[in-house]
Design an enzyme around this catalytic site. Structure first.
Site, PDB file in Angstrom:
ATOM      1  N   GLN A   1       0.820  -1.215   0.000  1.00  0.00           N
ATOM      2  CA  GLN A   1       0.000   0.000   0.000  1.00  0.00           C
ATOM      3  C   GLN A   1       0.849   1.259   0.000  1.00  0.00           C
ATOM      4  O   GLN A   1       0.360   2.336  -0.361  1.00  0.00           O
ATOM      5  CB  GLN A   1      -0.954  -0.003   1.211  1.00  0.00           C
ATOM      6  CG  GLN A   1      -1.978  -1.117   1.199  1.00  0.00           C
ATOM      7  CD  GLN A   1      -3.043  -0.950   0.116  1.00  0.00           C
ATOM      8  OE1 GLN A   1      -3.279   0.148  -0.379  1.00  0.00           O
ATOM      9  NE2 GLN A   1      -3.674  -2.046  -0.267  1.00  0.00           N
TER      10      GLN A   1
ATOM     11  N   HIS B   1      -0.620  -4.552  -9.167  1.00  0.00           N
ATOM     12  CA  HIS B   1      -1.964  -4.017  -9.458  1.00  0.00           C
ATOM     13  C   HIS B   1      -2.392  -2.865  -8.561  1.00  0.00           C
ATOM     14  O   HIS B   1      -3.453  -2.293  -8.772  1.00  0.00           O
ATOM     15  CB  HIS B   1      -3.003  -5.141  -9.452  1.00  0.00           C
ATOM     16  CG  HIS B   1      -3.261  -5.791  -8.139  1.00  0.00           C
ATOM     17  ND1 HIS B   1      -4.469  -5.687  -7.494  1.00  0.00           N
ATOM     18  CD2 HIS B   1      -2.496  -6.567  -7.338  1.00  0.00           C
ATOM     19  CE1 HIS B   1      -4.432  -6.392  -6.373  1.00  0.00           C
ATOM     20  NE2 HIS B   1      -3.245  -6.930  -6.256  1.00  0.00           N
TER      21      HIS B   1
ATOM     22  N   CYS C   1     -10.918  -8.992   1.144  1.00  0.00           N
ATOM     23  CA  CYS C   1     -11.239 -10.301   1.724  1.00  0.00           C
ATOM     24  C   CYS C   1     -12.381 -10.174   2.715  1.00  0.00           C
ATOM     25  O   CYS C   1     -13.266 -11.015   2.766  1.00  0.00           O
ATOM     26  CB  CYS C   1     -10.037 -10.869   2.460  1.00  0.00           C
ATOM     27  SG  CYS C   1      -8.601 -10.940   1.433  1.00  0.00           S
TER      28      CYS C   1
HETATM   29  N1  PLP Z   1      -0.518  -6.853   1.473  1.00  0.00           N
HETATM   30  C1  PLP Z   1      -1.327  -5.777   1.500  1.00  0.00           C
HETATM   31  C2  PLP Z   1      -1.063  -4.700   2.502  1.00  0.00           C
HETATM   32  C3  PLP Z   1      -2.375  -5.657   0.590  1.00  0.00           C
HETATM   33  O1  PLP Z   1      -3.163  -4.588   0.634  1.00  0.00           O
HETATM   34  C4  PLP Z   1      -2.575  -6.698  -0.361  1.00  0.00           C
HETATM   35  C5  PLP Z   1      -3.709  -6.652  -1.309  1.00  0.00           C
HETATM   36  O2  PLP Z   1      -4.795  -6.226  -0.998  1.00  0.00           O
HETATM   37  C6  PLP Z   1      -1.720  -7.807  -0.353  1.00  0.00           C
HETATM   38  C7  PLP Z   1      -0.701  -7.837   0.574  1.00  0.00           C
HETATM   39  C8  PLP Z   1      -1.894  -8.946  -1.307  1.00  0.00           C
HETATM   40  O3  PLP Z   1      -1.528  -8.582  -2.608  1.00  0.00           O
HETATM   41  P1  PLP Z   1      -1.965  -9.414  -3.890  1.00  0.00           P
HETATM   42  O4  PLP Z   1      -3.366  -9.016  -4.175  1.00  0.00           O
HETATM   43  O5  PLP Z   1      -1.013  -8.980  -4.959  1.00  0.00           O
HETATM   44  O6  PLP Z   1      -1.827 -10.850  -3.580  1.00  0.00           O
END
Ligand code: PLP
Length: 379
Positions: free
Chosen positions: A181, A201, A325
């Site tokens: 982030q 992304h 999630c």
């Molecule tokens: N770590 C944080 C702080 C995130 O916000 C996210 C995604 O929402 C992830 C890890 C996981 O990333 P990815 O969607 O590329 O698996």
């Protein structure tokens, strides 16, 4: 439609798509192949690796391309702890915090459950900050890794990475920072971390590409076994187009970071002030000043956050209740609970996350938020 869920994902930038296109077409080589088509891909991949490393302040050989940050976080945590287990024959100890992304929390849960690794989940204060003193007290002789988020995906609180890194360096414990982030908003080089996770992304590259950059001196057990790609740390034919996209997106985000952070901070501030002024019992969650420019998360006492989201969408505003999630589930956010927010209040949360290039009028947006909360409250 006003899309305000950039913390979940965002569009691919045109410059990134443009840079990737040849590698989805005529330049399709496998970087491990020993012919000119493969050598072209290997050279492109090496260039992308060097560019990613530069922005992260790491060496090219430290960069491991992954499918995203979930994989990067899993690799950092399980890879370091399992390497320690194999070397020393002991399951070790990991330190994280109560407000981390599920990919960190589930990885430490796995190590605890399957390998008997000891886990310390540090508390945070009411703004979501981890205390360096509390971290120092948690470290043990067998601590294999400290893994923390640089900036929180739900509430936007930014940790004091430099002070936390100083604590871990003092104890000679590797420090992994989930910088997903933070990318494009905060400097990623010079944090003092020994390992960084990023996801394409969130910064204008496609879904399905990310990286773990981890200093070469830290032993790492691979999770994916096979052809030995990525210096035997992550087998599998690399996503060359994705790596190019990640490099271009990261460079652009870094170049524009200063101006976009300033502009989007002002926008977020204006929206926040108007929402707090218009909506009775609205609260901003997270730290008042140590926060991401583009993230504002609120609780609105007495309403269901999901109901507010539906009202907002009817008014053309797309946002979320927190992490992708947790969205749609009835479970209150573990992040808000860790801040000390009551479960019934945590259910009322709505998060707005702006893109790095957001150009939005804050007044109609805040008015739409106020109207949506009022509509739900009047039922
Ligand atoms: N770590 C944080 C702080 C995130 O916000 C996210 C995604 O929402 C992830 C890890 C996981 O990333 P990815 O969607 O590329 O698996």
């Amino acid at each position: 439609m006003l899309y305000l869920d950039h913390a979940a994902t965002g569009p691919v930038r045109p410059e990134v798509r443009e840079a990737m296109l040849p590698f989805l077409g005529e330049r399709y080589g496998n970087p491990s192949s020993h012919h000119t088509v493969g050598e072209d891909a290997a050279a492109v991949l090496a260039d992308a690796r060097r560019r990613v490393a530069t922005v992260l302040g790491m060496r090219p050989g430290d960069v491991i391309f992954t499918s995203g940050a979930t994989e990067a976080n899993n690799l950092a945590i399980k890879g370091v702890v399992l390497a320690g287990l194999l070397r020393h024959g002991r399951p070790g100890h990991v330190v994280t915090s109560a407000v981390e992304h599920e990919s960190i929390l589930a990885s430490v849960d796995y190590l605890e459950r399957v390998h008997g690794t000891a886990v310390t989940r540090l508390p945070v204060d009411a703004d979501g900050l981890v205390s360096p003193e509390v971290l120092a007290d948690a470290l043990r002789d067998d601590t294999a890794l400290v893994s923390l988020g640089y900036a929180n995906n739900e509430i936007g609180t930014v940790q004091d990475a430099a002070r936390l890194a100083a604590v871990t360096a003092n104890a000679r414990v590797p420090f992994h920072l989930d910088a997903v982030q933070a990318a494009g908003w905060l400097p990623l080089a010079g944090t003092g971390a020994d390992a960084l996770s990023i996801a394409g992304h969130k910064i204008g590259a496609p879904q399905g590409i990310g990286a773990l950059a981890i200093r070469g001196r830290i032993p790492l057990e691979p999770l994916l076994h096979g052809g030995g790609q990525e210096r035997d740390r992550r087998s599998g034919t690399q996503n060359v187009a994705g790596a190019v996209g990640l490099a271009v997106a990261l460079e652009l985000a870094e170049r524009e970071r200063g101006t976009s952070s300033e502009r989007v901070s002002a926008l977020r501030q204006a929206v926040t002030e108007r929402v707090l002024a218009l909506v009775p019992e609205a609260r901003l969650t997270g730290h008042p000043s140590r926060r991401l420019p583009g993230t504002a998360s609120f609780t609105f006492a007495g309403v269901s956050g999901e109901a507010v989201l539906l009202e907002l969408e009817r008014r053309g505003v797309v946002s979320s209740s927190g992490s992708a999630c947790a969205a749609g589930s009835d479970e209150p956010s573990h992040v808000l609970l860790a801040l000390g927010v009551a479960p019934e209040v945590a259910q009322t949360s709505v998060r707005f996350s702006f893109g790095h290039r957001a150009e939005i009028d804050p007044v109609p947006l805040a008015d739409a938020v106020a109207a949506s909360v009022a509509a739900v409250r009047s039922r």
